[in-house]
Design an enzyme around this catalytic site. Structure first.
Site, short mmCIF file in Angstrom:
data_model
loop_
_atom_site.label_atom_id
_atom_site.label_comp_id
_atom_site.label_asym_id
_atom_site.label_seq_id
_atom_site.Cartn_x
_atom_site.Cartn_y
_atom_site.Cartn_z
N SER A 90 -11.19 73.39 12.59
CA SER A 90 -11.29 73.84 11.19
C SER A 90 -12.39 73.13 10.43
CB SER A 90 -9.95 73.62 10.50
OG SER A 90 -9.55 72.28 10.70
N THR A 191 -9.31 72.07 6.19
CA THR A 191 -10.34 71.24 5.58
C THR A 191 -9.98 69.76 5.56
OG1 THR A 191 -10.61 73.07 4.05
CG2 THR A 191 -11.56 70.97 3.39
N THR A 209 -15.56 71.69 5.77
CA THR A 209 -14.73 72.67 6.47
C THR A 209 -15.58 73.73 7.17
OG1 THR A 209 -12.86 74.18 6.14
CG2 THR A 209 -14.56 74.26 4.50
N ARG A 219 -18.84 84.51 3.66
CA ARG A 219 -17.75 84.04 2.80
C ARG A 219 -17.87 82.52 2.58
NH1 ARG A 219 -13.44 80.04 3.22
NH2 ARG A 219 -11.77 80.70 1.87
N VAL A 220 -17.74 82.11 1.34
CA VAL A 220 -17.74 80.69 1.01
C VAL A 220 -16.43 80.40 0.29
CG1 VAL A 220 -18.82 78.95 -0.48
CG2 VAL A 220 -20.25 80.46 0.92
N GLY A 221 -15.80 79.30 0.67
CA GLY A 221 -14.52 78.96 0.05
C GLY A 221 -14.67 77.93 -1.05
N ASP A 222 -13.60 77.22 -1.30
CA ASP A 222 -13.55 76.22 -2.38
C ASP A 222 -14.28 74.92 -2.02
OD1 ASP A 222 -11.54 75.96 -0.36
OD2 ASP A 222 -10.49 74.49 -1.60
N THR A 242 -7.10 71.59 0.03
CA THR A 242 -7.12 72.21 1.35
C THR A 242 -6.24 73.45 1.29
OG1 THR A 242 -6.56 71.88 3.69
CG2 THR A 242 -5.26 70.66 2.12
N GLY A 243 -6.50 74.39 2.18
CA GLY A 243 -5.70 75.61 2.15
C GLY A 243 -6.54 76.81 1.77
N GLY A 245 -8.83 78.79 0.07
CA GLY A 245 -9.85 78.45 -0.93
C GLY A 245 -9.89 79.42 -2.10
#
Ligand code: GLY
Length: 330
Positions: A90, A191, A209, A219-222, A242-243, A245
């Site tokens: 991850s 993450t 992450t 795609r981009v997360g938090d 974490t989790g 995003g």
């Protein structure tokens, strides 16, 4: 103690507290005969990070913190351990790819002066956290993405590598058999976010992450967004998430946690309120898990999750421990 000596000790403590910016933890009883100065102990150094992979990352960070190193160096070196481990699917090298089979990485770092650097959707670089640090220290920008981030990394001596390990490739090929696009159903392995307080009383944080497995390319997360996946304000504390995003981004999670600590909440209370903000909106994500960790200026740490299963690693008072976080839903 003579009255004069008492006064000198009191003044010295007050001056130290003022120098350390410890207003909120400094209290004084005004009883004329018995002036009591109470300063809560500032515990340092301390490092906190997400999940069980945080234990090894904390060890690397502690080597720096315990020899009076800077929190910024500690968090960078700490999360590099996780990024470099091919068995962690991850984060970094060995991270599960997007649905096109491409490993794209997100990372963010913040120092004690509110400086931030980040990279998003970067490919072929094993340690994106170090590229993020370079963005912070060598450019006038905060974030570089995609090809631009890769180009910047290569120009600055980073090595281009294949990050798709045999194990990740096999998992992707397995997923391709159904190509069932349900990208937000992972739990318990995600993450790495890390916050450290060094012996000088300075805070820094890092977050890195490979994001959600089988995500849409791009795609981009938090995690690379200051204020979402990571936030550090050296006057108050730092937080990381974490989790899923998307849920964190919709609530500016880590910034919210830090602001709650500024308003007087403990790290755990602040994390709980940020989790409850997500739950209040009844966000429709499959198997939603989000968790926060936080560390304040006094060295107090905590974490909280949407649901059972989240653990964080805390290295404090010379002990590195894995702690089961409290949670809201079972
Ligand atoms: N929290 C990691 C991500 O959603 O990408």
């Amino acid at each position: 103690m003579t009255t004069r000596r008492k006064f000198l000790v009191s003044s010295a403590l007050a001056t130290t507290a003022a120098m350390l910016g410890m207003k909120s933890i400094f209290s004084r009883s005004e009883t004329p005969e018995k002036k009591v100065i109470k300063i809560n102990t500032v515990r340092k150094p301390v490092v906190i990070s997400t999940w069980d992979h945080g234990i090894a990352a904390n060890e690397a960070a502690w080597k720096i913190l315990s020899t009076n190193g800077r929190a910024l160096d500690a968090v960078e070196q700490g999360v590099r351990v996780t990024e470099s481990d091919p068995n962690i699917t991850s984060v970094g090298y060995g991270g599960l790819p997007d649905r096109d089979g491409r490993v794209t990485l997100d990372a963010c770092i913040m120092d004690e002066n509110l400086n931030a650097g980040s990279v998003a959707c970067i490919e072929h670089i094993k340690n994106p956290i170090s590229v993020a640090r370079l963005v912070m220290e060598k450019t006038p920008h905060v974030m570089l993405v995609g090809d631009g981030a890769l180009q910047f990394a290569l120009q600055n001596g980073f090595k281009r590598e294949n990050l798709l390990t045999k194990k990740s490739k096999k998992a992707w090929e397995e997923w391709l058999k159904t190509s069932h696009y349900k990208p937000v159903d992972r739990n318990n392995h995600d993450t790495i976010g890390m916050i450290a307080l060094d012996n000088n009383g300075n805070l820094s944080g890092a977050c890195t992450t490979s994001g959600i497995a089988w995500k849409i390319h791009g795609r981009v997360g938090d995690s690379p967004i200051p204020g979402d996946g990571l936030y550090v304000d050296n006057e108050v504390g730092g937080a990381a998430s974490t989790g899923v995003g998307e849920a964190v981004m919709r609530t500016c999670g880590s910034y919210f946690v830090v602001e709650l600590m500024r308003a007087g909440k403990s790290p755990e209370e602040a994390c709980k309120l940020a989790v409850e903000r997500i739950l209040k909106w009844n966000m429709k994500y499959n198997d939603l898990q989000v968790a926060y960790i936080a560390l304040n200026k006094n060295g107090e740490a905590g974490g909280y999750a949407v649901k059972k299963g989240f653990q964080y690693a805390l290295y404090a008072d010379g002990k590195n421990q894995l702690i089961d976080a409290k949670y809201s839903e079972s």
